[in-house]
Scaffold this motif. Sequence first.
Motif, mmCIF file in Angstrom:
data_model
loop_
_atom_site.group_PDB
_atom_site.id
_atom_site.type_symbol
_atom_site.label_atom_id
_atom_site.label_comp_id
_atom_site.label_asym_id
_atom_site.label_seq_id
_atom_site.Cartn_x
_atom_site.Cartn_y
_atom_site.Cartn_z
ATOM 1 N N TRP A 369 39.775 50.881 41.828
ATOM 2 C CA TRP A 369 39.531 49.571 42.414
ATOM 3 C C TRP A 369 40.701 48.635 42.102
ATOM 4 O O TRP A 369 41.423 48.821 41.128
ATOM 5 C CB TRP A 369 38.221 48.982 41.902
ATOM 6 N N GLY A 371 42.872 45.233 41.011
ATOM 7 C CA GLY A 371 42.813 44.319 39.887
ATOM 8 C C GLY A 371 44.218 44.014 39.414
ATOM 9 O O GLY A 371 45.197 44.439 40.023
ATOM 10 N N ASP A 375 43.169 42.042 33.466
ATOM 11 C CA ASP A 375 41.800 41.683 33.863
ATOM 12 C C ASP A 375 40.819 42.417 32.954
ATOM 13 O O ASP A 375 41.118 43.485 32.421
ATOM 14 C CB ASP A 375 41.561 41.918 35.359
ATOM 15 N N TYR A 377 36.417 43.238 32.170
ATOM 16 C CA TYR A 377 35.117 43.250 32.834
ATOM 17 C C TYR A 377 34.080 43.952 31.980
ATOM 18 O O TYR A 377 34.383 44.658 31.038
ATOM 19 C CB TYR A 377 35.224 43.964 34.192
ATOM 20 N N TYR A 385 27.289 42.720 37.231
ATOM 21 C CA TYR A 385 28.721 42.996 37.072
ATOM 22 C C TYR A 385 29.486 41.683 37.057
ATOM 23 O O TYR A 385 29.126 40.739 37.755
ATOM 24 C CB TYR A 385 29.185 43.851 38.252
ATOM 25 N N TRP A 387 33.827 40.178 36.311
ATOM 26 C CA TRP A 387 35.166 40.399 35.773
ATOM 27 C C TRP A 387 35.937 39.091 35.749
ATOM 28 O O TRP A 387 35.592 38.124 36.440
ATOM 29 C CB TRP A 387 35.916 41.491 36.518
ATOM 30 N N ASP A 389 39.982 37.819 35.910
ATOM 31 C CA ASP A 389 41.364 38.197 36.191
ATOM 32 C C ASP A 389 42.247 36.987 35.871
ATOM 33 O O ASP A 389 42.396 36.085 36.691
ATOM 34 C CB ASP A 389 41.514 38.595 37.659
ATOM 35 N N ARG A 410 29.871 47.633 42.759
ATOM 36 C CA ARG A 410 30.920 47.005 41.949
ATOM 37 C C ARG A 410 32.295 47.176 42.609
ATOM 38 O O ARG A 410 33.054 46.215 42.735
ATOM 39 C CB ARG A 410 30.937 47.631 40.551
ATOM 40 N N ARG A 414 34.808 44.339 44.422
ATOM 41 C CA ARG A 414 36.219 44.204 44.050
ATOM 42 C C ARG A 414 37.101 44.204 45.311
ATOM 43 O O ARG A 414 37.970 43.351 45.491
ATOM 44 C CB ARG A 414 36.638 45.361 43.155
ATOM 45 N N ASN A 415 36.879 45.189 46.175
ATOM 46 C CA ASN A 415 37.679 45.298 47.398
ATOM 47 C C ASN A 415 37.536 44.054 48.266
ATOM 48 O O ASN A 415 38.520 43.519 48.795
ATOM 49 C CB ASN A 415 37.270 46.534 48.189
ATOM 50 N N TYR A 418 39.303 40.845 46.474
ATOM 51 C CA TYR A 418 40.773 40.818 46.433
ATOM 52 C C TYR A 418 41.395 40.725 47.823
ATOM 53 O O TYR A 418 42.452 40.096 47.982
ATOM 54 C CB TYR A 418 41.297 42.052 45.682
#
Length: 423
Positions: A369, A371, A375, A377, A385, A387, A389, A410, A414-415, A418
């Motif tokens: 993933w 990041g 970062d 998490y 979940y 995190w 950064d 999760r 993330r995808n 970002y």
Amino acid sequence: MSRTALRQWYVAAALCVAVTPLLAQPLPTAKPEQVGMSSQRLARIGPALKQEIDQGRLPGAVVMVARKGKLVYSEAFGFQDKAAGTPMKTDSVFRIYSMTKPLVSVAAMMLVEEGKLGLQEPVSKYIPEFKEMKVGVESTDADGKPALKLVDAKRQITVQDLLRHTSGLTYGVLGTETAVKKRYKDAAIFSQKWVLSDFVKALAKLPLQFQPGTTWEYSHSTDVLGRVVEVASGQTLDVYLAKRIFEPLNMVDTAFQVPPEKQNRTAQPMPDVYTGKTPELIDVTQAATFFAGGHGLVSTAGDYLRFAQMLANGGELEGARILGPRTVEYMSSDHVNPQIDKGAAFLPGPGYGFGLGFATRIDRGQSEWPGSPGDYYWAGYAGTYFWIDPEEALVPVLMTQEPLRRQYYRIQLRNLVYQSIEK
């Protein structure tokens, strides 16, 4: 249209779009474009989660995203309780399981800052039962049958070992079963009916899976750390967390139980679409007696976002300083040195090390993933979940009660987060 039909239409309509109740926001708000993010791209989160909800794989979720200290996304999707037809709300309460660990880790580091605790100190200073631990070594006897030999621990478990999961303790339920893990299961060590002081004494009677300081193994270490916090502070863990962290940060819905007046806000799991079985989660409606430092808290997305933003700010939020900035930097650095074996089930994953309570990223690549280096998490069994950064000044939080596909959601979040950053 009848009143019943009209009510059903309103519920259906609410579940087809992101729900944002008119509640006090946990952080100051801004438009995504004001902090370098795209509203249009952030809006992709909704359809992705609603597809999962519509296909029966996810009951509901709450997502909050902050950047540069501003809340830019706060939405609720699906059901808080699908069986009851209750829509998810941004202030729904979730069992956060292992997202309890970062809170207890911060509690311990507060005591370190006050000179009441040292990372180098043996745990036995606070819990004498841990002074002379045995380590289980598996072999075979003269008849070729499996045998467990107990040998002396080469050194004592330290407070740092507890924080970074190198104590030699185990959970007994993860990875390949061993003779030591079987002893954990036979001792019913996962019972909810403990008092923390008695729990750690029972745990100390069991053999370690590894020699202290040699191997990363996800374990009851943070439960033991919770008891260390109690002894070092002179307060029970629930009181210490409430007085020193929850109240200063205005985390009004975070506790070891959901009080009666808030139980109608508790998010619930639903039957699995493939098996028909409902995941069994801990009962958070009864008065808690076991203040499990590793898995016992409930919280909301907004509460946890305030905690995470405090860390992102270097230990302070809205004038309430919980930790010094150098301590936060130290905690979020990698503490798994090359001499420590990452074991067969290193949960942080490729590209990550582990600090004092969090997985911490050491490489921009390798991971499955996106990041940034630095970062950090952690997550909870039932689907929660978060995190932080620092490079991107980014703090997202995801809350669900869907443990079976938690890793998928999760990575998906993330995808989606970002890809929404434009500058």
